[in-house]
Design a protein around this motif. Structure first.
Motif, short mmCIF file in Angstrom:
data_model
loop_
_atom_site.label_atom_id
_atom_site.label_comp_id
_atom_site.label_asym_id
_atom_site.label_seq_id
_atom_site.Cartn_x
_atom_site.Cartn_y
_atom_site.Cartn_z
N VAL A 15 -0.76 -1.23 -1.99
CA VAL A 15 0.01 -2.46 -2.11
C VAL A 15 -0.51 -3.51 -1.12
O VAL A 15 -0.94 -3.17 -0.02
N TRP A 16 -0.47 -4.75 -1.54
CA TRP A 16 -0.78 -5.87 -0.66
C TRP A 16 0.55 -6.48 -0.24
O TRP A 16 1.33 -6.93 -1.09
N ASP A 38 12.30 -8.80 0.98
CA ASP A 38 11.90 -10.21 0.87
C ASP A 38 11.15 -10.64 2.14
O ASP A 38 10.91 -11.81 2.37
N ALA A 39 10.75 -9.65 2.93
CA ALA A 39 9.99 -9.94 4.15
C ALA A 39 8.59 -10.45 3.82
O ALA A 39 7.96 -11.17 4.59
N HIS A 40 8.10 -10.03 2.66
CA HIS A 40 6.79 -10.47 2.16
C HIS A 40 6.84 -10.28 0.65
O HIS A 40 7.84 -9.78 0.13
N VAL A 41 5.77 -10.65 -0.06
CA VAL A 41 5.71 -10.35 -1.50
C VAL A 41 4.93 -9.06 -1.67
O VAL A 41 3.74 -9.01 -1.36
N PRO A 42 5.58 -7.98 -2.12
CA PRO A 42 4.84 -6.73 -2.30
C PRO A 42 4.08 -6.76 -3.63
O PRO A 42 4.69 -6.80 -4.69
N VAL A 43 2.75 -6.75 -3.54
CA VAL A 43 1.91 -6.82 -4.75
C VAL A 43 1.18 -5.48 -4.90
O VAL A 43 0.15 -5.25 -4.27
N PRO A 44 1.71 -4.58 -5.72
CA PRO A 44 1.06 -3.28 -5.89
C PRO A 44 -0.12 -3.35 -6.86
O PRO A 44 -0.22 -4.29 -7.65
N PHE A 45 -0.98 -2.36 -6.78
CA PHE A 45 -2.16 -2.25 -7.66
C PHE A 45 -2.06 -0.96 -8.46
O PHE A 45 -1.77 0.10 -7.88
N GLY A 69 -11.23 -9.48 -7.38
CA GLY A 69 -11.66 -8.40 -6.49
C GLY A 69 -10.81 -7.14 -6.57
O GLY A 69 -11.31 -6.03 -6.36
N ASP A 70 -9.51 -7.29 -6.86
CA ASP A 70 -8.65 -6.10 -6.91
C ASP A 70 -8.85 -5.31 -8.20
O ASP A 70 -8.27 -4.24 -8.36
N HIS A 71 -9.69 -5.82 -9.11
CA HIS A 71 -9.94 -5.13 -10.38
C HIS A 71 -11.37 -4.60 -10.49
O HIS A 71 -11.60 -3.63 -11.21
N GLY A 106 -9.85 -0.50 -0.77
CA GLY A 106 -9.28 -1.56 0.07
C GLY A 106 -10.26 -2.69 0.39
O GLY A 106 -10.03 -3.47 1.30
N GLN A 107 -11.36 -2.77 -0.37
CA GLN A 107 -12.26 -3.94 -0.18
C GLN A 107 -11.52 -5.22 -0.50
O GLN A 107 -11.82 -6.29 0.02
N ALA A 108 -10.54 -5.12 -1.41
CA ALA A 108 -9.61 -6.23 -1.68
C ALA A 108 -8.21 -5.69 -1.45
O ALA A 108 -7.99 -4.48 -1.54
N GLY A 109 -7.26 -6.60 -1.13
CA GLY A 109 -5.86 -6.19 -1.13
C GLY A 109 -5.26 -5.79 0.21
O GLY A 109 -4.11 -5.37 0.25
N GLY A 110 -6.03 -5.91 1.30
CA GLY A 110 -5.45 -5.67 2.62
C GLY A 110 -5.38 -4.20 3.00
O GLY A 110 -5.79 -3.32 2.25
#
Ligand SMILES: [Zn+2]
Length: 320
Positions: free
Chosen positions: A58-59, A87-94, A149-151, A115-119
Motif C-alpha cells: 500500500v502507498w 483519514d490520516a492519509h489516502v491508503p492506495v493499495p496495489f 510505475g505501479d503496474h 517497491g520501485q514505485a509506491g513507497g
C-alpha cells in the motif's frame, strides 16, 4: 462493548479465546492488519478460469489539495472515514491479478517491482505469490493495462532494468506504447523520467506484443480499451462458462473515493474528462451484463459486484 485497542486485542488473543467459548485461539486481528499479514491473496472462479488477487502492499499517500479535482481534503477525509478507512492519509493499495486459463498462467499487470514505485510499504507481491502458490517462473503471459510505475515496474529489475519475465509474452496496449515512446519533449515534465525508462526497455525487448484496440489476448481474456486514465489504458474482460469478470485496472483509483464519486478526478488521470466517461461506461456495462468487477487499487477483497448508488456506484466484495 470492546473498548480495547487492536494492539491489546492481538497481544491478548492467545489467552482470551476461552472467554469466547472457543476451544483454540483464533487471531483477533483487524481487517487492515490481516491484509498486511496473513491474507495477502484471494482466489475466485470465473467459470473454469481461476483468478487470484495478489496484494502488493500500500502507498500511504499524504493529503494534498491538488490530488482530486472535484473534492477538497476535508471532503476526501470524510469519504475515507465513511468507508471505515483511516483519514490520516489516502491508503492506495496495489493488487495484481493472476489468471489460470487454458493451461497457462497469466498475470494482469506486474506490480510495483519490489517497491520501485509506491513507497516503503509497497512491494510485497513476491511474498503474496509464494503464499498463494503462484510460481513467478511459470508465468507465460504478462498483460499490462497501462505503463504507470505501479503496474510495469515488476517487469524490470531495479537499477539494471533487466527483464524479470524474459521467457513470457508481454502484451501491452499499442496506444499506450505509442504515447510513451513519442518524443520525450512532447510528454509532460513529471512523466518524462518514466517515459525514458520505458523507452530504454519495452521497445527493445523481443517478447513484447503490442495489441491494438479490442482483442482476445489470452484464452478467455479480452482487452477492452478504456482510455482516459492514460492514453492507452486498457481493461480486461475474463469470460468462461457464462460468467464474466471485468478487470478495470485504474479506471478508478480507490473505491472509497472514486467508485462512490466517479466524477472526482484524481491527479493521476492523464485525460480526466475521458477517464470519468470511461469509468461510468465500464461500470454500466458490468451492471448490464451482470459481470463481476475488479480494481487494481481497491485493496483485498478486490473482486465483487457493482451497483448504481445515487450519483455513483457501490462495490460489494464477492465471498470466496
Ligand atoms: Zn495504478
Amino acid at each position: 462493548m470492546f473498548e480495547i485497542s487492536r494492539r491489546d486485542l492481538v497481544l491478548g488473543a492467545a489467552g482470551a479465546y476461552a472467554a469466547f467459548g472457543l476451544s483454540k485461539p483464533i487471531a483477533f486481528i483487524g481487517a487492515a492488519e490481516a491484509q498486511s499479514s496473513a491474507q495477502n491473496f484471494r482466489k475466485y472462479k470465473v467459470g473454469d478460469i481461476e483468478v487470484i488477487s495478489l496484494y502488493d502492499g500500500v502507498w500511504e499517500k499524504a493529503h494534498d489539495e491538488n490530488f482530486i479535482k472535484g473534492a477538497n481534503v476535508e471532503q476526501t477525509k470524510a469519504a475515507l472515514k465513511a468507508a471505515g478507512l483511516t483519514d490520516a492519509h489516502v491508503p492506495v493499495p496495489f493488487t495484481v491479478i493472476a489468471v489460470n486459463t487454458g493451461g497457462r498462467l497469466v498475470l494482469i499487470d506486474s506490480g510495483t517491482g519490489g517497491g520501485q514505485a509506491g513507497g516503503p510499504k509497497a512491494g510485497i507481491l513476491a511474498e503474496s505469490m509464494v503464499a498463494a502458490g503462484v510460481d513467478a517462473k511459470a508465468v507465460k503471459t504478462v498483460i499490462i493495462s497501462h505503463f504507470h510505475g505501479d503496474h510495469i515496474s515488476g517487469l524490470m529489475a531495479k537499477d539494471t532494468n533487466a527483464q524479470m519475465f524474459p521467457d513470457a509474452e508481454i502484451i501491452v496496449p499499442a496506444a499506450e506504447l505509442k504515447w510513451w515512446t513519442q518524443s520525450v519533449d512532447a510528454i509532460p515534465k513529471p512523466r518524462q523520467g518514466l517515459a525514458q525508462r520505458i523507452q530504454a526497455t519495452l521497445p527493445t525487448w523481443k517478447n513484447v506484443n503490442a495489441v491494438d484496440g479490442e482483442a482476445e489476448v489470452a484464452p478467455g481474456i479480452r482487452a477492452i480499451p478504456a482510455y482516459g486514465h492514460t492514453q492507452g489504458h486498457t481493461a480486461h474482460l475474463i469470460s468462461s462458462g457464462g460468467r464474466q469478470l471485468l478487470v478495470t485496472a485504474d479506471a478508478t483509483n480507490i473505491q472509497a473515493l472514486f467508485v462512490k464519486n466517479p466524477e472526482w478526478q484524481a491527479a493521476f488521470d492523464h485525460v480526466p474528462d475521458q477517464a470519468v466517461e470511461t469509468r461510468k461506461k465500464l461500470f454500466d456495462r458490468a451492471i448490464a451484463d451482470k459481470a463481476m468487477v475488479a480494481g487494481y487499487h481497491w485493496g483485498l477483497p478486490n473482486v465483487g459486484t457493482i451497483a448504481k448508488d445515487g450519483n455513483g456506484y457501490a462495490f460489494t466484495p464477492a465471498t470466496t
